[in-house]
Design a protein around this motif. Sequence first.
Motif, mmCIF file in Angstrom:
data_model
loop_
_atom_site.group_PDB
_atom_site.id
_atom_site.type_symbol
_atom_site.label_atom_id
_atom_site.label_comp_id
_atom_site.label_asym_id
_atom_site.label_seq_id
_atom_site.Cartn_x
_atom_site.Cartn_y
_atom_site.Cartn_z
ATOM 1 N N GLY A 22 0.838 -1.198 0.000
ATOM 2 C CA GLY A 22 0.000 0.000 0.000
ATOM 3 C C GLY A 22 0.867 1.240 0.000
ATOM 4 O O GLY A 22 2.099 1.170 0.149
ATOM 5 N N SER A 23 0.241 2.392 -0.175
ATOM 6 C CA SER A 23 0.993 3.643 -0.110
ATOM 7 C C SER A 23 1.653 3.758 1.256
ATOM 8 O O SER A 23 1.062 3.400 2.270
ATOM 9 N N ILE A 24 2.852 4.269 1.263
ATOM 10 C CA ILE A 24 3.564 4.451 2.535
ATOM 11 C C ILE A 24 3.249 5.860 3.021
ATOM 12 O O ILE A 24 3.985 6.823 2.764
ATOM 13 N N GLU A 25 2.121 5.986 3.693
ATOM 14 C CA GLU A 25 1.663 7.290 4.150
ATOM 15 C C GLU A 25 1.134 7.183 5.581
ATOM 16 O O GLU A 25 0.807 6.095 6.066
ATOM 17 N N ASP A 26 1.047 8.327 6.226
ATOM 18 C CA ASP A 26 0.725 8.394 7.647
ATOM 19 C C ASP A 26 -0.551 7.637 8.002
ATOM 20 O O ASP A 26 -0.600 6.870 8.972
ATOM 21 N N ARG A 27 -1.596 7.823 7.199
ATOM 22 C CA ARG A 27 -2.896 7.219 7.504
ATOM 23 C C ARG A 27 -2.857 5.698 7.512
ATOM 24 O O ARG A 27 -3.672 5.038 8.148
ATOM 25 N N LYS A 28 -1.895 5.121 6.806
ATOM 26 C CA LYS A 28 -1.819 3.653 6.702
ATOM 27 C C LYS A 28 -0.865 3.038 7.743
ATOM 28 O O LYS A 28 -0.719 1.820 7.801
ATOM 29 N N ASN A 29 -0.209 3.891 8.528
ATOM 30 C CA ASN A 29 0.445 3.465 9.771
ATOM 31 C C ASN A 29 1.602 2.483 9.616
ATOM 32 O O ASN A 29 1.770 1.569 10.431
ATOM 33 N N ALA A 30 2.440 2.682 8.613
ATOM 34 C CA ALA A 30 3.597 1.793 8.454
ATOM 35 C C ALA A 30 4.558 1.908 9.636
ATOM 36 O O ALA A 30 5.180 0.914 10.046
ATOM 37 N N LYS A 31 4.691 3.106 10.197
ATOM 38 C CA LYS A 31 5.581 3.265 11.359
ATOM 39 C C LYS A 31 5.042 2.499 12.567
ATOM 40 O O LYS A 31 5.801 1.847 13.295
ATOM 41 N N ALA B 188 1.451 -14.049 6.369
ATOM 42 C CA ALA B 188 0.194 -13.294 6.331
ATOM 43 C C ALA B 188 0.511 -11.908 5.806
ATOM 44 O O ALA B 188 1.673 -11.470 5.823
ATOM 45 N N SER B 189 -0.494 -11.209 5.331
ATOM 46 C CA SER B 189 -0.308 -9.809 4.991
ATOM 47 C C SER B 189 -0.834 -8.958 6.148
ATOM 48 O O SER B 189 -1.641 -9.414 6.955
ATOM 49 N N VAL B 190 -0.349 -7.727 6.225
ATOM 50 C CA VAL B 190 -0.775 -6.803 7.276
ATOM 51 C C VAL B 190 -1.099 -5.466 6.620
ATOM 52 O O VAL B 190 -0.271 -4.914 5.892
ATOM 53 N N TYR B 191 -2.304 -4.978 6.861
ATOM 54 C CA TYR B 191 -2.727 -3.703 6.274
ATOM 55 C C TYR B 191 -3.359 -2.854 7.382
ATOM 56 O O TYR B 191 -4.571 -2.789 7.523
ATOM 57 N N PRO B 192 -2.512 -2.185 8.187
ATOM 58 C CA PRO B 192 -3.004 -1.522 9.395
ATOM 59 C C PRO B 192 -3.477 -0.086 9.171
ATOM 60 O O PRO B 192 -3.130 0.832 9.922
ATOM 61 N N SER B 193 -4.285 0.127 8.155
ATOM 62 C CA SER B 193 -4.765 1.464 7.844
ATOM 63 C C SER B 193 -5.806 1.920 8.868
ATOM 64 O O SER B 193 -6.604 1.126 9.365
ATOM 65 N N SER B 194 -5.793 3.211 9.168
ATOM 66 C CA SER B 194 -6.790 3.769 10.084
ATOM 67 C C SER B 194 -8.139 3.942 9.416
ATOM 68 O O SER B 194 -9.178 3.841 10.071
ATOM 69 N N PHE B 195 -8.126 4.221 8.109
ATOM 70 C CA PHE B 195 -9.396 4.481 7.431
ATOM 71 C C PHE B 195 -9.242 4.260 5.936
ATOM 72 O O PHE B 195 -8.268 4.699 5.333
#
Length: 378
Positions: free
Chosen positions: A209-218, A283-290
């Motif tokens: 996914g996009s590496i952006e704040d909303r998607k919470n990669a950090k 497994a995949s992990v997609y920890p997006s907030s929204f």
Amino acid sequence: MHIAFEAKRAFNNFTGLGNYSRFVISALKEQYPKEQYSLFTPQVSTRDEAAHFLKENKEITVLPSGLWKAGALKSAWRSKRIGKLAEKEDVDVFHGLSNELPSGLKNRTKKIVTIHDLIFLRYPDFYPFIDRRIYKKKFKSACKKADEIIAISEQTKKDIIEFFDIDSSKIHVVYQGVHPIYKQELKTRRLLYLLDQYSLHQPYFLYVGSIEDRKNAKDLVQAFKLVLDQVNHDLLLLIVGKRTDYQKEVEKEINDLRLDQNVRIYNNIPFTELPYLYKGAVASVYPSSFEGFGIPVLESLSVGTSVVTGNQSAMKEAGGKHALYANPKNHEELASQMVKLADDNAFNEQLLVGVEGHLVQFSAEKIAGDLMGIYKAP
């Protein structure tokens, strides 16, 4: 019935909106070949995928002509001219596939618009003020102008009602599907070759996914540190996505936590290799907030790989009972869900039992049927 599409994204975008547009057009043509179709686009990208899509649809693609071909006038052609051309072609239904409708469409033409998400209103801090203002004006105008609205999730439907005060009776939830590449038969030899090419000799979790704040990669990196502390074997985390300024924060976190040997970031993975990387993952992990929908959840399930994702409603629509959910900002909770899949193969397999039935609602047949029902409804 003559159905026209505002198809700029289908010919010029190669991520979310473009994939959605191509999927819808191809699904309808395949399921309802006797209908008449027209695709309006101001230009066609030079990329191979655009050329292939144009080849399949050359006879029904409408491009600017004359003075409208000039660079500065292409945008005006899209917003001001398409409606008049559609009327001249006696179009019955006009479907704006990416949040907008052109002006000039007459009352006798049924107007449909797909709204993908209103994240710019739900999370305004992530968008510049001028962008929010333009998006709001365009999206709201399209919703007011449309006879029927397609929302790609129940979450998006709720947001349209909340932010634009639109009558719920004219909003229809029609899910989106995954790119056909995720439904192909994945060759074992090719999978093993790619795992070797990327030196993936340990079990790994995959983020796409996009590496952006909303998607919470950090936050994912921080949770992954907790995972490593809880398991008895070596693990990798692969973060795959387009480079952004936020990536610098993620890289700093990796260094601060001394995870250089366990976390890798890839910015230029070929699209054709993504299904194999999903398939090879623990497994995949997609920890997006929204999200408006959360297509990576569906991509992972489509190749038979479990997924941990954010606990916001659109992700739950995509994952159903076949995914694990966590608050992305709660690192202990996110890590706990990841550990379940890293350490328990039986649990992992049980999570995917019946996933084929879940995926039916995202199939080309189902989506095309739902859309055609809306097009033909009185």
